[in-house]
Motif scaffolding. Structure first.
Motif, mmCIF file in Angstrom:
data_model
loop_
_atom_site.group_PDB
_atom_site.id
_atom_site.type_symbol
_atom_site.label_atom_id
_atom_site.label_comp_id
_atom_site.label_asym_id
_atom_site.label_seq_id
_atom_site.Cartn_x
_atom_site.Cartn_y
_atom_site.Cartn_z
ATOM 1 N N GLY A 226 28.534 13.086 22.113
ATOM 2 C CA GLY A 226 27.222 13.631 21.801
ATOM 3 C C GLY A 226 27.201 15.136 21.697
ATOM 4 N N THR A 227 27.952 15.808 22.581
ATOM 5 C CA THR A 227 27.900 17.260 22.549
ATOM 6 C C THR A 227 28.889 17.829 21.572
ATOM 7 O OG1 THR A 227 29.321 17.109 24.403
ATOM 8 C CG2 THR A 227 27.088 17.859 24.801
ATOM 9 N N ALA A 228 30.015 17.180 21.461
ATOM 10 C CA ALA A 228 31.059 17.788 20.654
ATOM 11 C C ALA A 228 30.697 17.770 19.184
ATOM 12 C CB ALA A 228 32.366 17.059 20.875
ATOM 13 N N VAL A 229 29.749 16.939 18.822
ATOM 14 C CA VAL A 229 29.404 16.849 17.420
ATOM 15 C C VAL A 229 28.673 18.079 16.941
ATOM 16 C CG1 VAL A 229 28.431 15.353 15.735
ATOM 17 C CG2 VAL A 229 28.834 14.513 18.012
ATOM 18 N N GLY A 230 27.751 18.520 17.778
ATOM 19 C CA GLY A 230 26.801 19.518 17.324
ATOM 20 C C GLY A 230 27.493 20.733 16.756
ATOM 21 N N GLY A 231 27.314 20.998 15.501
ATOM 22 C CA GLY A 231 27.941 22.153 14.882
ATOM 23 C C GLY A 231 29.407 21.903 14.664
ATOM 24 N N ALA A 232 29.894 22.348 13.544
ATOM 25 C CA ALA A 232 31.290 22.097 13.238
ATOM 26 C C ALA A 232 32.192 22.846 14.199
ATOM 27 C CB ALA A 232 31.586 22.518 11.810
ATOM 28 N N PRO B 109 46.435 12.983 22.000
ATOM 29 C CA PRO B 109 46.550 13.745 20.744
ATOM 30 C C PRO B 109 47.472 13.084 19.723
ATOM 31 C CG PRO B 109 46.747 15.215 22.593
ATOM 32 C CD PRO B 109 46.745 13.837 23.162
ATOM 33 N N LEU B 110 48.552 12.481 20.195
ATOM 34 C CA LEU B 110 49.472 11.825 19.264
ATOM 35 C C LEU B 110 48.780 10.664 18.556
ATOM 36 C CD1 LEU B 110 52.417 11.782 18.301
ATOM 37 C CD2 LEU B 110 52.859 10.093 20.057
ATOM 38 N N LEU B 111 48.052 9.876 19.349
ATOM 39 C CA LEU B 111 47.332 8.749 18.761
ATOM 40 C C LEU B 111 46.284 9.236 17.769
ATOM 41 C CD1 LEU B 111 46.744 5.752 18.753
ATOM 42 C CD2 LEU B 111 45.181 6.111 20.639
ATOM 43 N N SER B 112 45.625 10.342 18.113
ATOM 44 C CA SER B 112 44.573 10.803 17.206
ATOM 45 C C SER B 112 45.183 11.364 15.923
ATOM 46 C CB SER B 112 43.679 11.815 17.899
ATOM 47 O OG SER B 112 44.260 13.070 17.911
ATOM 48 N N LEU B 113 46.432 11.864 15.974
ATOM 49 C CA LEU B 113 47.097 12.267 14.738
ATOM 50 C C LEU B 113 47.227 11.082 13.807
ATOM 51 C CD1 LEU B 113 50.171 14.560 15.394
ATOM 52 C CD2 LEU B 113 47.984 15.131 14.408
ATOM 53 N N SER B 114 47.626 9.954 14.380
ATOM 54 C CA SER B 114 47.878 8.791 13.542
ATOM 55 C C SER B 114 46.584 8.168 13.024
ATOM 56 C CB SER B 114 48.683 7.768 14.344
ATOM 57 O OG SER B 114 48.622 6.516 13.727
ATOM 58 N N MET B 150 38.319 13.880 18.053
ATOM 59 C CA MET B 150 39.741 13.560 18.087
ATOM 60 C C MET B 150 40.564 14.634 17.390
ATOM 61 S SD MET B 150 40.300 10.897 19.763
ATOM 62 C CE MET B 150 39.567 9.432 20.407
ATOM 63 N N VAL B 151 40.036 15.147 16.290
ATOM 64 C CA VAL B 151 40.760 16.197 15.574
ATOM 65 C C VAL B 151 40.885 17.430 16.454
ATOM 66 C CG1 VAL B 151 40.561 17.821 13.669
ATOM 67 C CG2 VAL B 151 40.206 15.409 13.263
ATOM 68 N N ARG B 152 39.800 17.721 17.184
ATOM 69 C CA ARG B 152 39.859 18.877 18.059
ATOM 70 C C ARG B 152 40.872 18.656 19.178
ATOM 71 N NH1 ARG B 152 34.913 21.373 21.071
ATOM 72 N NH2 ARG B 152 34.877 19.268 21.820
ATOM 73 N N ARG B 153 40.998 17.420 19.595
ATOM 74 C CA ARG B 153 41.930 17.143 20.666
ATOM 75 C C ARG B 153 43.368 17.344 20.220
ATOM 76 N NH1 ARG B 153 41.098 11.920 24.510
ATOM 77 N NH2 ARG B 153 42.182 12.859 26.226
ATOM 78 N N ALA B 154 43.628 17.107 18.936
ATOM 79 C CA ALA B 154 44.995 17.225 18.432
ATOM 80 C C ALA B 154 45.246 18.575 17.780
ATOM 81 C CB ALA B 154 45.275 16.111 17.429
ATOM 82 N N LEU B 157 48.474 20.693 18.241
ATOM 83 C CA LEU B 157 49.754 20.241 17.694
ATOM 84 C C LEU B 157 50.016 20.863 16.327
ATOM 85 C CD1 LEU B 157 49.606 16.479 18.655
ATOM 86 C CD2 LEU B 157 50.802 18.310 19.811
ATOM 87 N N GLY B 158 48.995 21.455 15.744
ATOM 88 C CA GLY B 158 49.181 22.163 14.482
ATOM 89 C C GLY B 158 49.554 21.271 13.317
ATOM 90 N N MET B 159 48.974 20.067 13.269
ATOM 91 C CA MET B 159 49.314 19.165 12.171
ATOM 92 C C MET B 159 48.107 18.927 11.278
ATOM 93 S SD MET B 159 52.440 18.556 12.505
ATOM 94 C CE MET B 159 52.514 17.377 11.221
ATOM 95 N N SER B 160 47.278 19.931 11.106
ATOM 96 C CA SER B 160 46.057 19.701 10.331
ATOM 97 C C SER B 160 46.360 19.458 8.857
ATOM 98 C CB SER B 160 45.110 20.878 10.483
ATOM 99 O OG SER B 160 45.772 22.062 10.163
ATOM 100 N N SER B 161 47.613 19.652 8.447
ATOM 101 C CA SER B 161 47.928 19.398 7.039
ATOM 102 C C SER B 161 47.788 17.925 6.686
ATOM 103 C CB SER B 161 49.345 19.854 6.736
ATOM 104 O OG SER B 161 50.273 19.029 7.398
#
Lengths: 346, 405
Positions: A226-232, B109-114, B150-154, B157-161
């Motif tokens: 819920g919180t992490a969504v707000g704003g990119a 983070p590894l799981l969220s990469l996949s 999930m993207v923020r969590r990973a 790892l620097g794999m945003s490509s």
């Protein structure tokens, strides 16, 4: 002429005011070549001994006292365990070439007065120390790098090190940055040295708190959608953090580390002969927790309050970790007694 | 009333799409008799903790969220038939704690990469799975939110490509900026030369390009887990959590199955563990005590949840809104535990934000109304309605009418 079709004014394109534009037409901006560093710069920025830049205060730096930042303290401890001569200076992240402290400036080389040797980031410190000790003194002491390079059980130590870098770190971040009762300590350590302006300090406090909350939320499993969504950019408020969970995890982590340490006969982790990287990184947290957070904070939320982190360290495994901290302190700072005990308990 | 475990719904042939939920289901299933708990398929916006898995214990009327906290809660407030079969020694308990932390810090983070960062996998497998388990308008708000987390969590790892959506977006923005700032714009039809990278590089998917680094990242995590000789020495909770993460790495059928290939090829013992655990805990034919959450699935409730999720996406306001909402929900959870929490100035903050937005808007409107700087102000006045305004003709008329001059 194929120019941009959008001659219509858009919101984010503000035209340059005409008088200004005329001014710049007459006086075009010109960038001059950078000047060379003055001759005396190396004299001022380096010294005859290597300098480790850490978070510290002026007095602490003069006597080489432990830094108050866990990351810095870890490397400071490790360097003190090697036989490298160095002094420490207080600094901030902005001064570091990598963007984070600590870093080491090698001693001045007399041959070339202006070209200075590049600073050494944290992860290369040990190899630098090992290289120095073999080239210069060649003393018989087996450097700690030999023990840290090959810990007996590397994979298991990685699992245990995430207890430090996840559970203990989150608890430390929460206790120092987000616990309102420690605002005075946070101000004294990180904010007052940066600026004397009230407004800047307030802004800095807000930024630090936000960054700490963000760190805890994104690293642990307590991320709330819920919180992490707000704003990119990700809004993170301290409210989203499950405080009890953070401290419960820290307690579990300390107990686990204590029972692992109890298995070792040498008093160091994984049965090593000398304290290694793992010992130093645990010491960095336990020492600071015991020194700065010896007793509970005042604004506890009912139920008699939770244990302070320092008290947790003292109690975990019947004082196993407290004794470990004493041993590391003896090894790295011989003759040092906890100066802050009782002083900072205000 | 029985225990209620609120979890993400089933996907990929597993009881839940989320690793921690999967672990919580397995733990509850192994330790408690099925008559004493219910599984409720839901999403974070429906529970007061705003995080799944969440356990509602009616005997203490508390909400607990997060797998380790749920396991601790079950051990301290055991339901009648609760029995944790594992009896680890202190050192084994320490190992379990360490591996739990390791899984949370590195396997997630590894799981969220996949499953989440990789655009191809997300679009083809994860997102449809979420759409299948959420009631109608919610798939528009919730899966993107989960993905953002999930993207923020990973991120580290620097794999945003792998996230080709984000990259395409960035490229488009850069192109637009270049077009807006440049003097000459080349029509897109003539830009064949730098169209898309041709050759081998253009043919490879981002996963194939980054394959070596991905394998390295996977090895960093799985090497440590592969060292565990005997999983049965660890506590049941640690085993459940390991199963949750490893099963989601291994079982889903995704279009870019690098993680599954690495596991199958190099870590057969981990695959054996996952398969064995699955056979033991979730054998075919055994049904889990799913329950329908009728109140939570009512149309009005679902629409409210959707509206809340949509509001969170509004720039500026969404941030304050979600902060205020989290604080409110948190007070609710703490109140249920009998704790007092200092009231927060959430509503005030929201009001301030609204007022600030209005001020900024008014300021911008005013600014737009100003004449451009540096230009001479030209004022048009309505000509006077006299006959002299008509020039020569007017002069004639005026003279003719009044007989002057």
């Amino acid at each position: 002429m194929a120019s941009t079709p959008s001659s219509a004014p858009s919101w984010h394109k503000i035209q340059i005011p005409r008088p200004l534009q005329r001014l710049f037409d007459r006086f075009p901006l010109r960038t001059y070549e950078p000047n060379d560093l003055p001759q005396r710069s190396q004299q001022l920025t380096s010294s005859d001994v290597a300098t480790l830049y850490v978070f510290s205060t002026d007095e602490d730096a003069r006597i080489g006292a432990p830094s108050f930042n866990p990351g810095c303290l870890k490397w400071q401890t490790l360097l003190r365990l090697t036989n490298l001569q160095f002094r420490i200076l207080p600094s901030t992240n902005h001064a570091s070439p990598t963007g984070s402290l600590p870093f080491l400036l090698p001693p001045r080389t007399s041959s070339s007065p202006t070209s200075s040797s590049p600073p050494i980031p944290a992860d290369k410190l040990l190899s630098y120390a090992a290289q120095k000790s073999t080239t210069t003194t060649n003393s018989p002491s087996p450097t700690t790098t030999t023990t840290t390079a090959k810990p007996p059980s590397p994979k298991k130590s990685e699992a245990y090190s995430s207890l430090i870098t996840l559970s203990l770190r989150n608890a430390w971040l929460h206790a120092l940055y987000l616990d309102r009762s420690r605002t005075a300590l946070l101000r004294a350590l990180y904010i007052a040295p940066c600026s004397s302006s009230r407004a800047v300090q307030t802004a800095l406090l807000y930024q630090l708190r936000r960054a700490a909350a963000e760190q805890i939320l994104s690293s642990s499993g307590t991320t709330k959608v819920g919180t992490a969504v707000g704003g990119a950019g990700g809004s993170s408020s301290a409210d989203a953090i499950d405080e009890e969970g953070v401290y419960a995890e820290a307690w579990d982590a300390l107990c686990a580390l204590a029972s692992l340490l109890a298995e070792s006969e040498t008093g160091w982790f994984f049965g090593a002969e000398k304290p290694g990287t793992f010992d130093a990184s645990l010491f960095a947290y336990t020492h600071l927790m015991m020194e700065y957070m010896p007793e509970g904070s005042s604004t506890e939320e009912g139920e008699g309050g939770r244990m302070a982190l320092g008290a947790m360290v003292r109690k975990a495994g019947n004082g196993e970790l407290a004794r470990h901290r004493e041993r590391v302190l003896q090894a790295a700072w011989p003759g040092w007694e906890g100066r802050r005990e009782g002083v900072e308990s205000s | 009333m029985v225990l209620q475990l609120h979890v993400w719904g089933p996907a990929f042939g597993l009881p839940s799409i989320d690793a921690e939920c999967l672990a919580a289901i397995a733990y509850l299933h192994e330790s408690t008799s099925p008559t004493e708990y219910q599984l409720i398929q839901t999403s974070p916006s429906a529970v007061p903790t705003q995080h799944l898995p969440a356990l509602h214990d009616p005997s203490t009327s508390t909400w607990t969220s997060g797998f380790s906290r749920i396991a601790t809660h079950l051990q301290t407030h055991p339901p009648p038939s609760f029995s944790d079969p594992s009896r680890p020694s202190p050192l084994e308990q320490a190992d379990s704690t360490a591996y739990t932390a390791f899984l949370t810090q590195h396997a997630a983070p590894l799981l969220s990469l996949s499953l989440y960062v990789s655009s191809a996998n997300y679009a083809a497998a994860t997102r449809p799975a979420y759409s299948a388990i959420l009631p109608f308008p919610l798939p528009w708000t919730e899966p993107p939110a989960v993905r953002a987390v999930m993207v923020r969590r990973a991120e580290h790892l620097g794999m945003s490509s792998l996230d080709t959506d984000a990259r395409a977006e960035k490229e488009r923005e850069a192109e637009e900026r270049a077009a807006a700032e440049g003097w000459v714009t080349v029509p897109s039809a003539l830009k064949l030369g730098r169209q898309k990278e041709k050759g081998v590089g253009g043919m490879l998917s981002p996963e194939q390009k980054a394959r070596i680094r991905l394998e390295g990242l996977a090895a960093d995590v799985l090497d440590v887990l592969g060292e565990v000789e005997d999983w049965s020495t660890l506590s049941l909770a640690a085993r459940c959590l390991a199963f949750g993460y490893l099963a989601l790495m291994m079982l889903p059928d995704v279009p870019r199955p690098w993680l599954r290939e690495v596991m199958r090829r190099r870590y057969p013992e981990l695959c054996d563990f996952v398969n064995g655990f699955r056979r033991e805990v979730f054998p075919k034919g055994r049904t889990l005590p799913w329950a329908e959450d009728k109140a939570g699935m009512a149309a009005a409730v679902v629409v409210t949840r959707f509206a809340r999720g949509a509001l969170c996406e509004v720039p500026w306001i969404g941030e304050y809104w979600s902060q205020w909402w989290t604080a409110k929900k948190r007070r609710q959870v703490l109140a249920a535990r009998g704790m007092k929490n200092g009231s927060s100035s959430g509503m005030l903050l929201l009001l301030e934000a609204g007022l600030g937005m209005a001020l900024v808007g008014a300021g911008a409107f005013f600014y737009r109304g100003l004449p451009p700087f540096g230009e001479a102000v030209q004022v048009w006045r309505r000509p006077l309605g006299t006959l002299s305004g008509l020039g020569a003709a007017g002069a004639i008329f005026s003279g003719a009418l009044y007989g002057l001059d």
